[in-house]
Design an enzyme around this catalytic site. Structure first.
Site, PDB file in Angstrom:
ATOM      1  N   GLY A  68      -4.560  -1.979   0.003  1.00 27.73           N
ATOM      2  CA  GLY A  68      -4.245  -2.278   1.395  1.00 27.73           C
ATOM      3  C   GLY A  68      -5.462  -2.725   2.192  1.00 27.73           C
ATOM      4  CG  ASN A 156      -3.284   5.427   9.558  1.00 26.28           C
ATOM      5  OD1 ASN A 156      -3.187   4.517  10.375  1.00 26.28           O
ATOM      6  ND2 ASN A 156      -4.409   6.087   9.370  1.00 26.28           N
ATOM      7  N   GLY A 205      -0.052  -0.013  -2.945  1.00 26.55           N
ATOM      8  CA  GLY A 205       0.690   0.618  -4.031  1.00 26.55           C
ATOM      9  C   GLY A 205       0.772   2.130  -3.940  1.00 26.55           C
ATOM     10  CG  HIS A 206      -2.707   4.679  -2.840  1.00 26.11           C
ATOM     11  ND1 HIS A 206      -3.087   5.803  -2.162  1.00 26.11           N
ATOM     12  CD2 HIS A 206      -3.299   3.643  -2.194  1.00 26.11           C
ATOM     13  CE1 HIS A 206      -3.890   5.463  -1.157  1.00 26.11           C
ATOM     14  NE2 HIS A 206      -4.036   4.153  -1.172  1.00 26.11           N
ATOM     15  CB  CYS A 330      -9.437   6.271   5.415  1.00 26.60           C
ATOM     16  SG  CYS A 330      -7.950   5.941   4.474  1.00 26.60           S
TER      17      CYS A 330
HETATM   18  C1  LIG Z   1      -2.048   2.043   7.646  1.00 24.83           C
HETATM   19  C2  LIG Z   1      -2.983   1.883   6.497  1.00 24.83           C
HETATM   20  N1  LIG Z   1      -3.543   0.696   6.254  1.00 24.83           N
HETATM   21  C3  LIG Z   1      -4.376   0.506   5.214  1.00 24.83           C
HETATM   22  C4  LIG Z   1      -4.713   1.529   4.370  1.00 24.83           C
HETATM   23  C5  LIG Z   1      -5.642   1.266   3.237  1.00 24.83           C
HETATM   24  O1  LIG Z   1      -4.932   1.075   2.045  1.00 24.83           O
HETATM   25  P1  LIG Z   1      -5.662   1.299   0.633  1.00 24.83           P
HETATM   26  O2  LIG Z   1      -5.884   2.770   0.476  1.00 24.83           O
HETATM   27  O3  LIG Z   1      -4.692   0.749  -0.372  1.00 24.83           O
HETATM   28  O4  LIG Z   1      -6.922   0.519   0.659  1.00 24.83           O
HETATM   29  C6  LIG Z   1      -4.184   2.807   4.594  1.00 24.83           C
HETATM   30  C7  LIG Z   1      -4.596   3.962   3.762  1.00 24.83           C
HETATM   31  O5  LIG Z   1      -4.785   5.053   4.261  1.00 24.83           O
HETATM   32  C8  LIG Z   1      -3.286   2.986   5.678  1.00 24.83           C
HETATM   33  O6  LIG Z   1      -2.723   4.173   5.934  1.00 24.83           O
END
Ligand SMILES: Cc1ncc(COP(=O)(O)O)c(C=O)c1O
Length: 388
Positions: A68, A156, A205-206, A330
């Protein structure tokens, strides 16, 4: 273990593990022209069709990425560069104030290094963007100077769902590309790309029962970002790099199952989430629910516990075998109040003393019961420890 952190990552669906492991031992670069390569290419193209079908897109609109974050960076930077190259006056970027860091920091990078003029789209106290405010921001010039508008489908941290179709229609009315990060939404709500009107849409994906490290950028015909990664010219020359056939096969299997039960899962998760919220509030009557009670991800419960440190609550729950998050995983470990709660007008204390409980496809009543039993004593203990 009581896992209440599905928004950080959710267990892979057994069908996805099976599809992925079947491919892991097999040889083949999908770009090779010989039979071994063509077999791998067939898996990739079948996966592309499944994903396109699930998300109301055309197979040619599916661009595979390494997750993502990469898809968000490609959309934000790539569309900005392409639009500015076509007209150097197009340097404005309108971006949601509560975006994930993958969008937020990509936009900020454009401001710091590429001369982008960033305007953050405000949210109300529930975390929602008002399309009328965006119309005003586009301004009397009609948006000729705007490179891109980006607003996430669902948040998120607090789970607020945005009026994406309205925002996309507004952007289209003014001929401005609209990107939406649907990473969280796609796991729990029906997501239709063509139906939404967005020009670009991010998936990971995850978050939906597939593997880590693979994602998708859906790109409408005619939306051609400048690549971030240069190399072999894969994926319509938009994203170079040898395709990860096993991960793509696993992703397609997860997408197929997730999309087939979106409605049913949204209903059952919403009921479980409402029970979780009610039981936590019964145990801690002064807890505050953050985010929109109506326009909300089915699996999200985000609560503030006055007088507590979120980190202390998280560790105390972890010691009792309950896993949750203080916001987005994150940004965990970074001792700053969440930009999402601050943008929603919460004071720093409420922002610091908050926890996200997120439910997913393996969640049960027993998970909710375990949390309901633990949360009262844990909050009491964190309160005795006080705020640092
Ligand atoms: C809203 C949102 N965008 C992007 C991401 C990032 O995706 P990825 O973990 O596949 O890099 C996340 C992951 O926490 C997310 O919640």
């Amino acid at each position: 273990m009581t896992y209440l952190d599905h928004a950080a990552t959710t267990p892979m669906l057994p069908e996805a593990v099976e599809a992925m492991t079947a491919e892991l031992g097999r040889l083949g670069n999908p770009s090779s022209l010989h039979a071994v390569g063509r077999r791998a290419r067939r898996i990739v193209e079948e996966s592309r069709e499944i994903i396109a079908g699930a998300f109301d897109a055309r197979p040619s609109e599916v661009i595979f990425t390494g997750g993502g974050t990469e898809a968000d960076n490609l959309a934000v930077k790539g569309i900005f560069w392409a639009r500015r190259a076509a007209d150097p006056a197009r340097v404005r970027v309108l971006a949601g104030a509560v975006e994930h860091h993958a969008v937020l920091d990509a936009v900020q990078w454009l401001a710091d290094h590429e001369g982008a003029q960033v305007e953050w789209i405000p949210v109300d106290g529930l975390g929602r963007v008002d399309p009328a405010a965006v119309r005003e921001m586009i301004g009397p010039g009609g948006g000729d100077d705007i490179a891109l508008i980006t607003v996430m489908w669902a948040n998120n941290e607090v789970g607020t769902v945005q009026p994406v179709a309205e925002l996309a229609a507004l952007a289209r009315e003014h001929g401005i590309p609209f990107h939406t990060d649907a990473v969280q939404a796609a796991a729990q709500l029906p997501v239709a790309f063509a139906g939404s009107g967005a020009h670009a849409l991010t998936l990971s994906g995850h978050k939906l029962g597939g593997p880590l490290g693979v994602g998708v950028l859906l790109l409408a015909k005619g939306t051609d970002p400048v690549p971030v990664l240069h190399g072999g010219g894969q994926e319509r020359d938009v994203r170079s790099g040898t395709l990860d056939t096993p991960a793509i096969a696993g992703l397609a299997a997860a997408v197929e199952i997730t999309a087939s039960r979106w409605e049913e899962q949204a209903r059952s998760l919403s009921a479980l989430r409402d029970e979780l919220i009610a039981r936590v509030m019964a145990a801690v009557p002064d807890a505050v629910l953050n985010g929109d009670p109506v326009h909300r991800l089915p699996g999200n419960a985000h609560l503030s516990f006055p007088g507590c440190e979120g980190d202390a609550l998280l560790m105390l729950l972890d010691a009792r075998g309950i896993e949750c998050s203080t916001g987005s995983a994150c940004s965990a470990g970074v001792a700053q109040p969440s930009h999402v709660l601050l943008a929603m007008g919460a004071g720093p204390e409420r922002a610091r003393g908050s926890l996200r409980f997120s439910l997913g496809h393996t969640s049960t009543e027993a998970d909710v019961a375990a949390l309901a039993e633990a949360i009262g004593p844990v909050v009491e203990r964190a309160r005795r420890a006080g705020l640092s």
